[in-house]
Design an enzyme around this catalytic site. Structure first.
Site, PDB file in Angstrom:
ATOM      1  N   TYR A 131       0.830  -1.215   0.000  1.00 37.65           N
ATOM      2  CA  TYR A 131       0.000   0.000   0.000  1.00 37.65           C
ATOM      3  C   TYR A 131       0.862   1.261   0.000  1.00 37.65           C
ATOM      4  CZ  TYR A 131      -3.878  -3.139   0.313  1.00 37.65           C
ATOM      5  OH  TYR A 131      -4.780  -4.144   0.010  1.00 37.65           O
ATOM      6  N   ARG A 140       1.562   1.803  -3.617  1.00 35.90           N
ATOM      7  CA  ARG A 140       0.404   2.320  -4.366  1.00 35.90           C
ATOM      8  C   ARG A 140       0.120   3.775  -3.984  1.00 35.90           C
ATOM      9  NH1 ARG A 140      -4.414  -1.729  -3.724  1.00 35.90           N
ATOM     10  NH2 ARG A 140      -5.392  -0.254  -5.167  1.00 35.90           N
ATOM     11  N   GLN A 181     -15.346   2.559  -5.737  1.00 34.74           N
ATOM     12  CA  GLN A 181     -14.631   1.423  -5.135  1.00 34.74           C
ATOM     13  C   GLN A 181     -13.142   1.725  -5.126  1.00 34.74           C
ATOM     14  OE1 GLN A 181     -16.393  -2.509  -6.882  1.00 34.74           O
ATOM     15  NE2 GLN A 181     -16.808  -0.893  -8.338  1.00 34.74           N
ATOM     16  N   HIS A 226     -14.537   1.409  -0.414  1.00 28.22           N
ATOM     17  CA  HIS A 226     -13.431   0.491  -0.108  1.00 28.22           C
ATOM     18  C   HIS A 226     -12.274   1.201   0.592  1.00 28.22           C
ATOM     19  CE1 HIS A 226     -14.775  -2.644  -3.387  1.00 28.22           C
ATOM     20  NE2 HIS A 226     -15.528  -2.659  -2.306  1.00 28.22           N
ATOM     21  N   CYS A 250       0.107   6.161  15.822  1.00 30.89           N
ATOM     22  CA  CYS A 250      -1.191   6.776  15.523  1.00 30.89           C
ATOM     23  C   CYS A 250      -1.156   8.225  16.014  1.00 30.89           C
ATOM     24  CB  CYS A 250      -2.289   5.990  16.241  1.00 30.89           C
ATOM     25  SG  CYS A 250      -3.875   6.834  16.289  1.00 30.89           S
ATOM     26  N   GLY A 287     -16.772   1.772 -15.386  1.00 32.96           N
ATOM     27  CA  GLY A 287     -15.445   1.180 -15.275  1.00 32.96           C
ATOM     28  C   GLY A 287     -15.271   0.179 -14.153  1.00 32.96           C
ATOM     29  N   ASN A 318     -18.578   1.217 -19.835  1.00 28.04           N
ATOM     30  CA  ASN A 318     -17.412   0.355 -19.595  1.00 28.04           C
ATOM     31  C   ASN A 318     -16.691   0.073 -20.906  1.00 28.04           C
ATOM     32  OD1 ASN A 318     -16.323  -0.873 -17.165  1.00 28.04           O
ATOM     33  ND2 ASN A 318     -16.506  -2.830 -18.227  1.00 28.04           N
ATOM     34  N   LEU A 319     -15.426  -0.274 -20.796  1.00 25.67           N
ATOM     35  CA  LEU A 319     -14.644  -0.554 -21.996  1.00 25.67           C
ATOM     36  C   LEU A 319     -15.152  -1.788 -22.730  1.00 25.67           C
ATOM     37  CD1 LEU A 319     -12.177   0.570 -23.485  1.00 25.67           C
ATOM     38  CD2 LEU A 319     -10.752  -0.973 -22.147  1.00 25.67           C
ATOM     39  N   GLU A 320     -15.575  -2.784 -21.944  1.00 23.03           N
ATOM     40  CA  GLU A 320     -16.057  -4.041 -22.537  1.00 23.03           C
ATOM     41  C   GLU A 320     -17.235  -4.506 -21.678  1.00 23.03           C
ATOM     42  OE1 GLU A 320     -12.433  -6.148 -22.087  1.00 23.03           O
ATOM     43  OE2 GLU A 320     -12.655  -6.283 -19.917  1.00 23.03           O
TER      44      GLU A 320
HETATM   45  P1  OAD Z   1     -11.572  -4.530 -12.250  1.00 30.21           P
HETATM   46  O1  OAD Z   1     -10.143  -4.564 -12.589  1.00 30.21           O
HETATM   47  O2  OAD Z   1     -12.212  -5.793 -11.773  1.00 30.21           O
HETATM   48  O3  OAD Z   1     -12.423  -4.053 -13.515  1.00 30.21           O
HETATM   49  C1  OAD Z   1     -12.098  -2.888 -14.230  1.00 30.21           C
HETATM   50  C2  OAD Z   1     -13.141  -2.684 -15.326  1.00 30.21           C
HETATM   51  O4  OAD Z   1     -12.840  -1.459 -15.984  1.00 30.21           O
HETATM   52  C3  OAD Z   1     -13.150  -3.782 -16.393  1.00 30.21           C
HETATM   53  O5  OAD Z   1     -14.504  -4.185 -16.644  1.00 30.21           O
HETATM   54  C4  OAD Z   1     -12.565  -3.092 -17.630  1.00 30.21           C
HETATM   55  O6  OAD Z   1     -13.143  -3.536 -18.854  1.00 30.21           O
HETATM   56  C5  OAD Z   1     -12.945  -1.649 -17.391  1.00 30.21           C
HETATM   57  N1  OAD Z   1     -12.035  -0.666 -18.023  1.00 30.21           N
HETATM   58  C6  OAD Z   1     -10.707  -0.758 -18.247  1.00 30.21           C
HETATM   59  N2  OAD Z   1     -10.232   0.343 -18.836  1.00 30.21           N
HETATM   60  C7  OAD Z   1     -11.293   1.169 -19.015  1.00 30.21           C
HETATM   61  C8  OAD Z   1     -11.457   2.475 -19.578  1.00 30.21           C
HETATM   62  N3  OAD Z   1     -10.437   3.162 -20.081  1.00 30.21           N
HETATM   63  N4  OAD Z   1     -12.707   3.006 -19.583  1.00 30.21           N
HETATM   64  C9  OAD Z   1     -13.758   2.324 -19.079  1.00 30.21           C
HETATM   65  N5  OAD Z   1     -13.659   1.102 -18.524  1.00 30.21           N
HETATM   66  C10 OAD Z   1     -12.443   0.526 -18.491  1.00 30.21           C
HETATM   67  O7  OAD Z   1     -11.777  -3.344 -11.196  1.00 30.21           O
HETATM   68  P2  OAD Z   1     -13.016  -3.056 -10.230  1.00 30.21           P
HETATM   69  O8  OAD Z   1     -14.288  -3.469 -10.870  1.00 30.21           O
HETATM   70  O9  OAD Z   1     -12.897  -1.650  -9.773  1.00 30.21           O
HETATM   71  O10 OAD Z   1     -11.516  -4.261  -4.191  1.00 30.21           O
HETATM   72  O11 OAD Z   1     -12.716  -4.008  -9.029  1.00 30.21           O
HETATM   73  C11 OAD Z   1     -13.583  -4.018  -7.937  1.00 30.21           C
HETATM   74  C12 OAD Z   1     -12.828  -4.285  -6.671  1.00 30.21           C
HETATM   75  O12 OAD Z   1     -12.047  -5.473  -6.820  1.00 30.21           O
HETATM   76  C13 OAD Z   1     -11.798  -3.243  -6.308  1.00 30.21           C
HETATM   77  O13 OAD Z   1     -12.330  -2.136  -5.620  1.00 30.21           O
HETATM   78  C14 OAD Z   1     -10.854  -4.002  -5.447  1.00 30.21           C
HETATM   79  C15 OAD Z   1     -10.733  -5.251  -6.274  1.00 30.21           C
HETATM   80  O14 OAD Z   1     -10.369  -6.400  -5.615  1.00 30.21           O
HETATM   81  C16 OAD Z   1     -10.800  -4.405  -3.080  1.00 30.21           C
HETATM   82  O15 OAD Z   1      -9.578  -4.328  -3.072  1.00 30.21           O
HETATM   83  C17 OAD Z   1     -11.638  -4.659  -1.873  1.00 30.21           C
END
Ligand code: OAD
Length: 236
Positions: A56, A59, A91, A109, A136, A175, A201-203
């Protein structure tokens, strides 16, 4: 477009992708580079705190190298100019929505720039590394952890989110892959309560078929276009 008075927006890693932050589930994404059970669970933290704190810290430090993109800016414009109620839920643990100009963001999150004290429970703004177990700011115990919700933990402010989903007339998902609950269930919650549902979304995501409408493309193009549409229709 019918008059829209209450909007709930959910964003995921895809909105930050064009800013240069890796998504989680893409080929080469964060969950291919690191095992979830090592860096995103309470058990992983108990087993190897330095590994988790270092992950972290890395990041958090990387946020200095990235900038918000037009999708973040468009949502800030919506917050400023939309006459109705807007809840922006993300998220994402990065601060690109805030740096893009959004003043009210619900980080379900958690946030990289926040520390959670496991001794006193205080959440403190945090910008620097945690790996050497700094105290802390409130109780001085060296017991900080990243204020990020891990697998098996409850996301923040679920009551407020579900109340907004019950009364919104438009739910927009931007996204996100729809792979992680409870966020993946928001579309159904909004829909059973009568909202229109839109995915940008992209896909196609895992939950695409649950939405009334899906628009495919990069967030930096789709989001500004959609915001223009909302603001030029009634309620804007
Ligand atoms: P993901 O990596 O699972 O999904 C990202 C989504 O963004 C995919 O469906 C891609 O197709 C889309 N994407 C990529 N590039 C894009 C663009 N330029 N424009 C639009 N869409 C695009 O990420 P999250 O769905 O955010 O949680 O993941 C959900 C949670 O899973 C996160 O918050 C994290 C992770 O584990 C925790 O850490 C608790």
């Amino acid at each position: 477009m019918a008059e829209i008075e209450r909007i709930v927006i959910l964003t995921g890693a895809g909105i930050s992708a064009e800013s240069g932050i890796d998504t989680f589930r893409a080929a080469g994404g964060l969950w291919e580079q690191h095992r979830i059970e090592d860096v995103a669970t309470p058990e992983g933290f108990a087993r190897d705190p330095r590994l988790v704190l270092g992950f972290y810290d890395m990041r958090r430090a990387a946020l200095a190298q990235v900038e918000p993109n037009p999708a973040h800016a468009a949502l800030a414009r919506l917050e400023r100019d939309f006459a109705g109620e807007l809840l922006l839920v993300t998220q994402n643990v990065n601060d690109l929505h805030e740096r893009g100009g959004s003043a009210r963001v619900l980080h379900m999150h958690g946030e990289l720039k926040s520390a959670l004290c496991t001794a006193c429970g205080t959440r403190s703004r945090w910008e620097v590394p945690m790996i050497d177990r700094p105290p802390c700011p409130v109780c001085h115990a060296p017991m900080l952890r990243p204020d990020v919700v891990w697998f098996g933990e409850m996301p923040y402010e679920m009551g407020r989110i579900y109340r907004a989903l019950e009364t919104c007339d438009l739910f927009v998902s931007i996204g996100t892959s729809g792979a992680v609950y409870p966020a993946a269930g928001f579309v159904q919650e909004a829909r059973v309560n009568g909202a229109r549902t839109l995915e940008l979304n992209l896909e196609p995501s895992e939950g695409s078929r649950l939405f009334h409408e899906t628009r495919l493309g990069p967030a930096s193009a789709l989001v500004p276009e959609w915001v223009d549409e909302v603001l030029s229709s009634a309620g804007g």
